[in-house]
Design a protein around this motif. Structure first.
Motif, PDB file in Angstrom:
ATOM      1  N   MET A   1      -7.998  -2.310   4.335  1.00  0.00           N
ATOM      2  CA  MET A   1      -7.343  -3.034   5.416  1.00  0.00           C
ATOM      3  C   MET A   1      -6.680  -2.024   6.351  1.00  0.00           C
ATOM      4  O   MET A   1      -6.179  -1.011   5.893  1.00  0.00           O
ATOM      5  CB  MET A   1      -6.261  -3.944   4.845  1.00  0.00           C
ATOM      6  N   PRO A   2      -6.675  -2.318   7.593  1.00  0.00           N
ATOM      7  CA  PRO A   2      -6.030  -1.371   8.509  1.00  0.00           C
ATOM      8  C   PRO A   2      -4.512  -1.398   8.356  1.00  0.00           C
ATOM      9  O   PRO A   2      -3.938  -2.415   7.998  1.00  0.00           O
ATOM     10  CB  PRO A   2      -6.450  -1.883   9.886  1.00  0.00           C
ATOM     11  N   LEU A   3      -3.924  -0.263   8.626  1.00  0.00           N
ATOM     12  CA  LEU A   3      -2.471  -0.185   8.636  1.00  0.00           C
ATOM     13  C   LEU A   3      -1.954  -0.790   9.938  1.00  0.00           C
ATOM     14  O   LEU A   3      -2.606  -0.693  10.973  1.00  0.00           O
ATOM     15  CB  LEU A   3      -2.012   1.265   8.516  1.00  0.00           C
ATOM     16  N   HIS A   4      -0.788  -1.378   9.889  1.00  0.00           N
ATOM     17  CA  HIS A   4      -0.140  -1.934  11.076  1.00  0.00           C
ATOM     18  C   HIS A   4       0.932  -0.940  11.515  1.00  0.00           C
ATOM     19  O   HIS A   4       2.083  -1.023  11.084  1.00  0.00           O
ATOM     20  CB  HIS A   4       0.462  -3.308  10.760  1.00  0.00           C
ATOM     21  N   VAL A   5       0.528   0.013  12.341  1.00  0.00           N
ATOM     22  CA  VAL A   5       1.429   1.080  12.780  1.00  0.00           C
ATOM     23  C   VAL A   5       2.434   0.490  13.765  1.00  0.00           C
ATOM     24  O   VAL A   5       2.046  -0.137  14.753  1.00  0.00           O
ATOM     25  CB  VAL A   5       0.634   2.234  13.437  1.00  0.00           C
ATOM     26  N   PRO A   6       3.740   0.675  13.489  1.00  0.00           N
ATOM     27  CA  PRO A   6       4.748   0.129  14.414  1.00  0.00           C
ATOM     28  C   PRO A   6       4.703   0.855  15.749  1.00  0.00           C
ATOM     29  O   PRO A   6       4.298   2.016  15.821  1.00  0.00           O
ATOM     30  CB  PRO A   6       6.071   0.375  13.684  1.00  0.00           C
TER      31      PRO A   6
ATOM     32  N   ALA B   1      -4.103   5.097   2.371  1.00  0.00           N
ATOM     33  CA  ALA B   1      -3.478   3.789   2.577  1.00  0.00           C
ATOM     34  C   ALA B   1      -4.403   2.856   3.337  1.00  0.00           C
ATOM     35  O   ALA B   1      -4.419   1.642   3.076  1.00  0.00           O
ATOM     36  CB  ALA B   1      -2.151   3.955   3.326  1.00  0.00           C
ATOM     37  N   GLU B   2      -5.187   3.392   4.272  1.00  0.00           N
ATOM     38  CA  GLU B   2      -6.127   2.559   5.027  1.00  0.00           C
ATOM     39  C   GLU B   2      -7.211   1.972   4.137  1.00  0.00           C
ATOM     40  O   GLU B   2      -7.803   0.951   4.462  1.00  0.00           O
ATOM     41  CB  GLU B   2      -6.753   3.367   6.164  1.00  0.00           C
ATOM     42  N   ALA B   3      -7.468   2.593   2.990  1.00  0.00           N
ATOM     43  CA  ALA B   3      -8.492   2.109   2.064  1.00  0.00           C
ATOM     44  C   ALA B   3      -7.957   1.058   1.089  1.00  0.00           C
ATOM     45  O   ALA B   3      -8.735   0.488   0.323  1.00  0.00           O
ATOM     46  CB  ALA B   3      -9.083   3.284   1.287  1.00  0.00           C
ATOM     47  N   MET B   4      -6.652   0.808   1.110  1.00  0.00           N
ATOM     48  CA  MET B   4      -6.074  -0.174   0.192  1.00  0.00           C
ATOM     49  C   MET B   4      -6.414  -1.591   0.645  1.00  0.00           C
ATOM     50  O   MET B   4      -6.634  -1.845   1.824  1.00  0.00           O
ATOM     51  CB  MET B   4      -4.556  -0.001   0.121  1.00  0.00           C
ATOM     52  N   ALA B   5      -6.408  -2.510  -0.311  1.00  0.00           N
ATOM     53  CA  ALA B   5      -6.759  -3.909  -0.021  1.00  0.00           C
ATOM     54  C   ALA B   5      -5.660  -4.635   0.748  1.00  0.00           C
ATOM     55  O   ALA B   5      -5.936  -5.491   1.571  1.00  0.00           O
ATOM     56  CB  ALA B   5      -7.070  -4.647  -1.313  1.00  0.00           C
ATOM     57  N   GLN B   6      -4.407  -4.304   0.466  1.00  0.00           N
ATOM     58  CA  GLN B   6      -3.277  -4.997   1.103  1.00  0.00           C
ATOM     59  C   GLN B   6      -2.881  -4.290   2.395  1.00  0.00           C
ATOM     60  O   GLN B   6      -2.846  -3.059   2.445  1.00  0.00           O
ATOM     61  CB  GLN B   6      -2.077  -5.028   0.151  1.00  0.00           C
ATOM     62  N   PRO B   7      -2.555  -5.041   3.446  1.00  0.00           N
ATOM     63  CA  PRO B   7      -2.086  -4.395   4.677  1.00  0.00           C
ATOM     64  C   PRO B   7      -0.632  -3.921   4.515  1.00  0.00           C
ATOM     65  O   PRO B   7       0.163  -4.567   3.827  1.00  0.00           O
ATOM     66  CB  PRO B   7      -2.189  -5.501   5.729  1.00  0.00           C
ATOM     67  N   TYR B   8      -0.329  -2.810   5.134  1.00  0.00           N
ATOM     68  CA  TYR B   8       1.026  -2.245   5.095  1.00  0.00           C
ATOM     69  C   TYR B   8       1.409  -1.746   6.471  1.00  0.00           C
ATOM     70  O   TYR B   8       0.561  -1.471   7.308  1.00  0.00           O
ATOM     71  CB  TYR B   8       1.105  -1.062   4.120  1.00  0.00           C
ATOM     72  N   GLN B   9       2.725  -1.570   6.648  1.00  0.00           N
ATOM     73  CA  GLN B   9       3.258  -0.907   7.829  1.00  0.00           C
ATOM     74  C   GLN B   9       3.698   0.488   7.379  1.00  0.00           C
ATOM     75  O   GLN B   9       4.581   0.610   6.527  1.00  0.00           O
ATOM     76  CB  GLN B   9       4.461  -1.672   8.389  1.00  0.00           C
ATOM     77  N   PRO B  10       3.087   1.558   7.907  1.00  0.00           N
ATOM     78  CA  PRO B  10       3.448   2.908   7.465  1.00  0.00           C
ATOM     79  C   PRO B  10       4.738   3.396   8.129  1.00  0.00           C
ATOM     80  O   PRO B  10       4.988   3.155   9.306  1.00  0.00           O
ATOM     81  CB  PRO B  10       2.259   3.752   7.890  1.00  0.00           C
TER      82      PRO B  10
ATOM     83  N   LEU C   1       5.263   8.875   2.302  1.00  0.00           N
ATOM     84  CA  LEU C   1       4.754   7.844   3.188  1.00  0.00           C
ATOM     85  C   LEU C   1       5.220   6.536   2.574  1.00  0.00           C
ATOM     86  O   LEU C   1       4.924   6.239   1.423  1.00  0.00           O
ATOM     87  CB  LEU C   1       3.222   7.897   3.264  1.00  0.00           C
ATOM     88  N   TRP C   2       6.000   5.783   3.314  1.00  0.00           N
ATOM     89  CA  TRP C   2       6.556   4.517   2.853  1.00  0.00           C
ATOM     90  C   TRP C   2       5.657   3.417   3.406  1.00  0.00           C
ATOM     91  O   TRP C   2       5.537   3.258   4.620  1.00  0.00           O
ATOM     92  CB  TRP C   2       7.991   4.401   3.343  1.00  0.00           C
ATOM     93  N   LEU C   3       5.022   2.688   2.531  1.00  0.00           N
ATOM     94  CA  LEU C   3       4.142   1.593   2.919  1.00  0.00           C
ATOM     95  C   LEU C   3       4.900   0.287   2.731  1.00  0.00           C
ATOM     96  O   LEU C   3       5.060  -0.200   1.614  1.00  0.00           O
ATOM     97  CB  LEU C   3       2.847   1.636   2.092  1.00  0.00           C
ATOM     98  N   HIS C   4       5.366  -0.239   3.859  1.00  0.00           N
ATOM     99  CA  HIS C   4       6.205  -1.440   3.869  1.00  0.00           C
ATOM    100  C   HIS C   4       5.306  -2.678   3.910  1.00  0.00           C
ATOM    101  O   HIS C   4       4.381  -2.754   4.720  1.00  0.00           O
ATOM    102  CB  HIS C   4       7.130  -1.385   5.077  1.00  0.00           C
ATOM    103  N   GLY C   5       5.584  -3.636   3.023  1.00  0.00           N
ATOM    104  CA  GLY C   5       4.743  -4.821   2.903  1.00  0.00           C
ATOM    105  C   GLY C   5       4.849  -5.805   4.047  1.00  0.00           C
ATOM    106  O   GLY C   5       3.920  -6.578   4.289  1.00  0.00           O
ATOM    107  N   ASP C   6       5.963  -5.801   4.777  1.00  0.00           N
ATOM    108  CA  ASP C   6       6.143  -6.724   5.900  1.00  0.00           C
ATOM    109  C   ASP C   6       5.594  -6.056   7.157  1.00  0.00           C
ATOM    110  O   ASP C   6       6.296  -5.289   7.825  1.00  0.00           O
ATOM    111  CB  ASP C   6       7.613  -7.081   6.062  1.00  0.00           C
ATOM    112  N   THR C   7       4.349  -6.349   7.490  1.00  0.00           N
ATOM    113  CA  THR C   7       3.690  -5.663   8.605  1.00  0.00           C
ATOM    114  C   THR C   7       4.227  -6.073   9.963  1.00  0.00           C
ATOM    115  O   THR C   7       3.987  -5.388  10.954  1.00  0.00           O
ATOM    116  CB  THR C   7       2.171  -5.916   8.567  1.00  0.00           C
TER     117      THR C   7
END
Length: 194
Positions: A1-6, A112-121, A134-140
């Motif tokens: 899943m793609p990361l949701h970069v703030p 992180a981009e290869a993970m199944a769950q989306p994250y905000q880096p 690298l902090w992968l925050h669950g609330d994108t």
């Protein structure tokens, strides 16, 4: 899943772009890769940098936003990074730098981009251990400049990691913070008894 970069604050990005367009700032930076880079230099992957000021015995953390970091791409790879910090006058360019955390950040982001769950880096600095994760925050949808690590968020220690902590291995916050609590020793005040 793609990361949701703030999205970084526009003035922070402008300050980095201004520094990149300044021959003096690039030439005087302590980053030999910047003046040696072929082609245009572009800031990418804006990440808010949070600092872990303290961890309680229960594993609850207190963090604060320290700035925004941009990887500076020159050609095929990131050759340096640039930090922007908030001052009383607004966002301003702080510094260019290079070193092992640049490549390590790129690797951790690819993982992180290869993970199944989306994250905000985000980046989380642990000064007491000279550690960056690298902090992968669950609330994108969260504001990248605010918040604290949730128990289910992931922390990926970047290389070089402190002894005994594997770099590039994702850990749930609930699992890693208690370990860090045991490793971080309170700093003695100057003049206090030993």
């Amino acid at each position: 899943m793609p990361l949701h970069v703030p999205q970084a604050p526009a003035p922070a990005l402008r300050s980095v772009l201004t520094a990149l367009s300044s021959p003096t700032a690039v030439r005087e930076a302590r980053t030999p890769s910047l003046p040696a880079a072929q082609g245009p230099l572009t800031p990418e992957l804006p990440l808010p940098v949070h600092v872990l000021d303290r961890i309680t015995a229960e594993g609850v953390s207190a963090t604060r936003l320290a700035g925004w970091r941009f990887l500076i791409r020159g050609g095929e790879r990131a050759v340096a990074a640039a930090d922007a910090v908030l001052t009383p006058d607004g966002w301003t360019f702080s510094r260019f730098f290079e070193g092992p955390y640049i490549a390590s950040t790129e690797l951790a982001v690819r993982q992180a981009e290869a993970m199944a769950q989306p994250y905000q880096p985000r980046l989380l600095s642990v000064p007491g251990l000279y550690m960056l994760t690298l902090w992968l925050h669950g609330d994108t949808a969260a504001d990248g400049a605010t918040g604290h690590p949730a128990a289910t968020d992931l922390l990926v220690p970047l290389a070089p990691a402190p002894p005994g902590i594997a770099a590039h291995r994702p850990h749930r916050v609930a699992e890693l913070l208690p370990v860090l609590t045991l490793r971080v020793t309170p700093t003695r005040l100057l003049g206090s008894p030993a």
